[in-house]
Scaffold this motif. Structure first.
Motif, PDB file in Angstrom:
ATOM      1  N   ALA A 164       3.211   5.778   8.252  1.00  0.00           N
ATOM      2  CA  ALA A 164       2.958   4.316   8.018  1.00  0.00           C
ATOM      3  C   ALA A 164       2.980   3.585   9.473  1.00  0.00           C
ATOM      4  CB  ALA A 164       4.022   3.609   7.095  1.00  0.00           C
ATOM      5  N   ALA A 190      -0.017   4.117  11.109  1.00  0.00           N
ATOM      6  CA  ALA A 190      -1.021   3.212  10.627  1.00  0.00           C
ATOM      7  C   ALA A 190      -0.905   1.915  10.995  1.00  0.00           C
ATOM      8  CB  ALA A 190      -1.034   3.502   9.182  1.00  0.00           C
ATOM      9  N   LEU A 228       1.056  -1.145   0.041  1.00  0.00           N
ATOM     10  CA  LEU A 228      -0.131  -0.046  -0.118  1.00  0.00           C
ATOM     11  C   LEU A 228       0.845   1.210   0.186  1.00  0.00           C
ATOM     12  CD1 LEU A 228      -2.460  -1.135   2.793  1.00  0.00           C
ATOM     13  CD2 LEU A 228      -2.440  -1.623   0.341  1.00  0.00           C
ATOM     14  N   LEU A 270       1.043   5.018   1.200  1.00  0.00           N
ATOM     15  CA  LEU A 270       0.238   5.941   1.776  1.00  0.00           C
ATOM     16  C   LEU A 270       0.948   7.549   1.553  1.00  0.00           C
ATOM     17  CD1 LEU A 270       0.490   4.224   5.197  1.00  0.00           C
ATOM     18  CD2 LEU A 270      -1.438   4.112   3.597  1.00  0.00           C
ATOM     19  N   THR A 271       0.159   8.699   1.420  1.00  0.00           N
ATOM     20  CA  THR A 271       0.459   9.952   1.267  1.00  0.00           C
ATOM     21  C   THR A 271       0.981  10.351   2.575  1.00  0.00           C
ATOM     22  OG1 THR A 271      -1.749  10.819   1.297  1.00  0.00           O
ATOM     23  CG2 THR A 271      -0.306  10.597  -0.864  1.00  0.00           C
ATOM     24  N   ALA A 272       2.383   9.779   3.263  1.00  0.00           N
ATOM     25  CA  ALA A 272       2.612  10.192   4.479  1.00  0.00           C
ATOM     26  C   ALA A 272       4.290  10.229   4.641  1.00  0.00           C
ATOM     27  CB  ALA A 272       2.010   9.459   5.555  1.00  0.00           C
TER      28      ALA A 272
END
Length: 195
Positions: free
Chosen positions: A47, A50, A38, A40-42
Protein backbone atom coordinates in the motif's frame (compact mmCIF):
# COMPACT_ATOMS: atom_id res chain seq x y z
CA UNK A 1 -9.67 -18.58 14.60
CA UNK A 2 -13.15 -20.06 14.67
CA UNK A 3 -14.27 -17.81 11.80
CA UNK A 4 -11.21 -18.72 9.74
CA UNK A 5 -11.84 -22.44 10.23
CA UNK A 6 -15.17 -22.16 8.36
CA UNK A 7 -15.39 -23.00 4.65
CA UNK A 8 -14.25 -20.15 2.41
CA UNK A 9 -17.08 -18.20 0.79
CA UNK A 10 -16.55 -18.02 -2.96
CA UNK A 11 -15.77 -14.45 -3.99
CA UNK A 12 -18.38 -14.30 -6.78
CA UNK A 13 -21.36 -15.16 -4.60
CA UNK A 14 -24.00 -12.87 -3.05
CA UNK A 15 -22.88 -14.10 0.38
CA UNK A 16 -19.35 -12.82 -0.25
CA UNK A 17 -20.65 -9.48 -1.54
CA UNK A 18 -22.64 -9.04 1.67
CA UNK A 19 -19.54 -9.65 3.80
CA UNK A 20 -17.42 -7.43 1.55
CA UNK A 21 -19.87 -4.51 1.86
CA UNK A 22 -19.90 -4.94 5.66
CA UNK A 23 -16.09 -4.91 5.71
CA UNK A 24 -15.91 -1.76 3.55
CA UNK A 25 -18.39 0.03 5.83
CA UNK A 26 -16.47 -1.13 8.90
CA UNK A 27 -13.20 0.15 7.47
CA UNK A 28 -14.73 3.60 6.95
CA UNK A 29 -15.59 3.52 10.64
CA UNK A 30 -12.04 2.47 11.61
CA UNK A 31 -10.46 5.11 9.34
CA UNK A 32 -13.05 7.69 10.48
CA UNK A 33 -13.67 8.79 6.90
CA UNK A 34 -16.44 9.27 4.38
CA UNK A 35 -14.02 8.20 1.63
CA UNK A 36 -13.92 4.68 0.25
CA UNK A 37 -11.29 2.46 1.84
CA UNK A 38 -9.62 0.28 -0.77
CA UNK A 39 -8.47 -3.25 0.01
CA UNK A 40 -5.28 -4.43 -1.66
CA UNK A 41 -4.01 -7.99 -1.77
CA UNK A 42 -0.62 -6.87 -0.49
CA UNK A 43 1.28 -6.22 2.68
CA UNK A 44 1.30 -2.75 4.19
CA UNK A 45 4.43 -2.05 2.17
CA UNK A 46 2.39 -2.79 -0.97
CA UNK A 47 0.00 0.00 0.00
CA UNK A 48 2.94 2.34 0.66
CA UNK A 49 4.23 1.49 -2.82
CA UNK A 50 0.77 2.06 -4.31
CA UNK A 51 0.55 5.50 -2.69
CA UNK A 52 3.92 6.60 -4.07
CA UNK A 53 3.47 5.13 -7.56
CA UNK A 54 -0.04 6.55 -8.01
CA UNK A 55 0.35 10.01 -6.49
CA UNK A 56 3.78 11.23 -7.55
CA UNK A 57 5.78 11.49 -10.76
CA UNK A 58 9.44 10.86 -11.46
CA UNK A 59 11.40 13.91 -10.35
CA UNK A 60 8.87 15.04 -7.74
CA UNK A 61 10.33 16.10 -4.45
CA UNK A 62 8.82 14.61 -1.28
CA UNK A 63 9.68 14.99 2.38
CA UNK A 64 10.12 11.69 4.22
CA UNK A 65 10.26 11.26 7.98
CA UNK A 66 12.71 8.54 9.01
CA UNK A 67 12.48 7.55 12.64
CA UNK A 68 13.45 3.91 12.11
CA UNK A 69 13.26 0.92 9.79
CA UNK A 70 9.81 1.71 8.39
CA UNK A 71 10.33 5.45 8.02
CA UNK A 72 13.44 4.53 6.07
CA UNK A 73 11.18 2.49 3.80
CA UNK A 74 9.41 5.66 2.57
CA UNK A 75 12.73 7.05 1.38
CA UNK A 76 13.65 3.82 -0.39
CA UNK A 77 10.28 3.52 -2.16
CA UNK A 78 10.50 7.16 -3.27
CA UNK A 79 13.98 6.55 -4.68
CA UNK A 80 12.85 3.46 -6.61
CA UNK A 81 10.22 5.58 -8.39
CA UNK A 82 12.72 8.31 -9.27
CA UNK A 83 11.42 10.83 -6.76
CA UNK A 84 13.71 13.19 -4.89
CA UNK A 85 13.20 12.42 -1.20
CA UNK A 86 14.24 15.00 1.36
CA UNK A 87 14.75 12.87 4.45
CA UNK A 88 14.27 14.13 7.99
CA UNK A 89 16.24 11.68 10.14
CA UNK A 90 15.13 11.29 13.72
CA UNK A 91 16.98 9.42 16.44
CA UNK A 92 15.46 5.97 16.90
CA UNK A 93 12.76 5.97 19.55
CA UNK A 94 12.11 9.69 19.29
CA UNK A 95 9.27 11.65 17.72
CA UNK A 96 9.39 14.33 15.04
CA UNK A 97 9.71 17.86 16.35
CA UNK A 98 7.21 19.93 14.32
CA UNK A 99 9.89 22.64 14.01
CA UNK A 100 12.05 20.15 12.04
CA UNK A 101 9.24 19.65 9.57
CA UNK A 102 8.57 23.38 9.32
CA UNK A 103 12.25 23.91 8.45
CA UNK A 104 12.20 21.18 5.77
CA UNK A 105 9.03 22.66 4.23
CA UNK A 106 10.59 26.14 4.17
CA UNK A 107 13.73 24.75 2.48
CA UNK A 108 11.74 22.62 -0.01
CA UNK A 109 8.48 24.47 -0.76
CA UNK A 110 8.16 22.66 -4.11
CA UNK A 111 7.84 19.25 -2.40
CA UNK A 112 4.51 17.63 -3.28
CA UNK A 113 4.02 15.46 -0.19
CA UNK A 114 5.10 14.44 3.29
CA UNK A 115 5.47 10.69 3.85
CA UNK A 116 5.57 9.50 7.47
CA UNK A 117 4.52 6.90 10.03
CA UNK A 118 1.86 7.59 12.65
CA UNK A 119 3.81 5.12 14.77
CA UNK A 120 7.27 3.86 13.86
CA UNK A 121 6.88 0.08 14.03
CA UNK A 122 10.53 -0.63 14.80
CA UNK A 123 10.64 1.59 17.91
CA UNK A 124 7.01 2.30 18.89
CA UNK A 125 7.58 6.06 18.75
CA UNK A 126 4.49 8.00 17.73
CA UNK A 127 4.58 11.00 15.43
CA UNK A 128 2.52 14.20 15.73
CA UNK A 129 0.17 13.15 12.93
CA UNK A 130 -2.34 15.97 13.30
CA UNK A 131 0.41 18.61 13.25
CA UNK A 132 2.15 17.00 10.26
CA UNK A 133 -1.12 17.02 8.30
CA UNK A 134 -1.81 20.61 9.28
CA UNK A 135 1.62 21.72 8.07
CA UNK A 136 1.30 19.70 4.85
CA UNK A 137 -2.06 21.27 4.04
CA UNK A 138 -0.80 24.80 4.78
CA UNK A 139 2.14 24.21 2.41
CA UNK A 140 -0.07 22.80 -0.37
CA UNK A 141 1.41 19.31 0.05
CA UNK A 142 -0.40 16.05 0.70
CA UNK A 143 0.15 13.99 3.84
CA UNK A 144 0.73 10.27 3.33
CA UNK A 145 0.49 8.39 6.62
CA UNK A 146 1.62 4.82 7.18
CA UNK A 147 -0.63 3.83 10.08
CA UNK A 148 0.11 0.12 9.80
CA UNK A 149 0.80 -0.21 13.54
CA UNK A 150 -1.36 2.74 14.59
CA UNK A 151 -4.76 2.44 12.89
CA UNK A 152 -7.11 0.84 15.38
CA UNK A 153 -4.64 1.34 18.23
CA UNK A 154 -5.01 5.06 18.80
CA UNK A 155 -7.25 7.77 17.40
CA UNK A 156 -6.49 8.79 13.80
CA UNK A 157 -9.59 10.59 12.50
CA UNK A 158 -8.72 10.82 8.81
CA UNK A 159 -11.32 13.37 7.76
CA UNK A 160 -11.18 15.51 10.89
CA UNK A 161 -7.37 15.80 10.87
CA UNK A 162 -7.08 16.18 7.10
CA UNK A 163 -4.97 13.06 6.57
CA UNK A 164 -4.75 12.80 2.77
CA UNK A 165 -3.66 9.16 2.56
CA UNK A 166 -4.08 6.66 5.38
CA UNK A 167 -2.65 3.15 5.16
CA UNK A 168 -2.91 0.10 7.39
CA UNK A 169 -2.37 -3.65 7.20
CA UNK A 170 -4.40 -6.65 8.26
CA UNK A 171 -1.91 -8.24 10.64
CA UNK A 172 -1.57 -5.50 13.27
CA UNK A 173 -4.50 -4.02 15.24
CA UNK A 174 -7.07 -5.67 12.96
CA UNK A 175 -5.56 -9.02 14.06
CA UNK A 176 -6.24 -10.99 10.90
CA UNK A 177 -3.68 -12.87 8.79
CA UNK A 178 -1.21 -10.78 6.78
CA UNK A 179 -1.75 -10.23 3.09
CA UNK A 180 -4.35 -7.47 3.01
CA UNK A 181 -3.61 -3.77 3.06
CA UNK A 182 -6.12 -0.96 3.35
CA UNK A 183 -5.73 2.55 1.96
CA UNK A 184 -7.99 5.59 1.79
CA UNK A 185 -7.43 8.85 -0.09
CA UNK A 186 -8.87 12.29 0.55
CA UNK A 187 -10.44 14.27 -2.27
CA UNK A 188 -7.16 16.25 -2.52
CA UNK A 189 -5.21 13.03 -2.97
CA UNK A 190 -7.67 11.71 -5.59
CA UNK A 191 -7.16 14.96 -7.53
CA UNK A 192 -3.39 14.43 -7.38
CA UNK A 193 -3.90 10.86 -8.60
CA UNK A 194 -5.46 12.23 -11.82
CA UNK A 195 -2.07 13.53 -12.95
Amino acid sequence: LGAMSQPIIHHRTPAFMTVFEEVKAGLKYVFQTEQDVLLLTATGTGAMDAAVSNLFKKGDEVITVNGGKFGERWTKIAQVYGLKPVEIKIEAGHSLDPAQLQKAIAQHPQARGILFQASETSTGATMPTQEICKQARAAGMISVCDAITACGVFDLPMDEWGIDVLITGAQKALMIPPGLAMIALSERAWKMNET
